[in-house]
Design a protein around this motif. Structure first.
Motif: not given
Length: 162
Positions: A1-28
């Motif tokens: 369970i810990q392995k799956v949760l860790g993978k999901a946390r990393r994926a969600a954090a990366q997706a949010e970071e990518d979304r914020v980066t795009k907005k800040l750079k005006g790319m979206d």
């Protein structure tokens, strides 16, 4: 369970970071202003992040449950380890002294006595001093805390408890 949760946390954090980066750079260019309601994609990302932070999910499949915990670890492993070997140094400084090895016996007797006034088993060990091998007990291992001319635990070896 810990392995799956860790993978999901990393994926969600990366997706949010990518979304914020795009907005800040005006790319979206299709991004909605921050004051408006979240889009369905953002809600999904938020839901995934919340699921990743929870301890249990309903989506855990039997395949995920059957994943090995780690190399050589049994499925019912509970994170408990046991000391099975120690390397010690006896001497006052690193430039002088003597190294020895202490190893727990693989064959323990059926009725192991307890160490006086404790619940700890006084199991059989062997001490390797150059070409001499001598038997010893757990109570001797507990004394390997060093000081002056006595042995100091230098390397400790642990394994998953059976």
């Amino acid at each position: 369970i810990q392995k799956v949760l860790g993978k999901a946390r990393r994926a969600a954090a990366q997706a949010e970071e990518d979304r914020v980066t795009k907005k800040l750079k005006g790319m979206d260019e299709d991004a909605v202003p921050m004051e408006t309601e979240k889009t369905e994609t953002e809600e999904d990302a938020a839901l995934q992040a919340a699921l990743a932070m929870s301890m249990e999910t309903d989506e855990t499949t039997t395949a995920e449950k059957d994943e090995p915990i780690g190399p050589g670890l049994p499925q019912d492993f509970q994170g408990m380890y046991e000391l099975f070997a120690v390397v010690t140094h006896k001497g006052r400084d690193a430039d002088g002294g003597h190294y020895m090895a202490w190893v727990k016996s693989a064959n323990q007797p059926q009725n192991v006595q307890k160490i006086a006034d404790t619940d700890q088993d006084n199991e059989e060990w062997f001490v390797y001093d150059d070409d001499e091998v001598s038997p010893c007990k757990t109570e001797d291992i507990l004394k390997l805390n060093g000081g002056g001319d006595w042995h100091m635990s230098y390397l400790n070896f642990y394994r998953a408890k059976k």
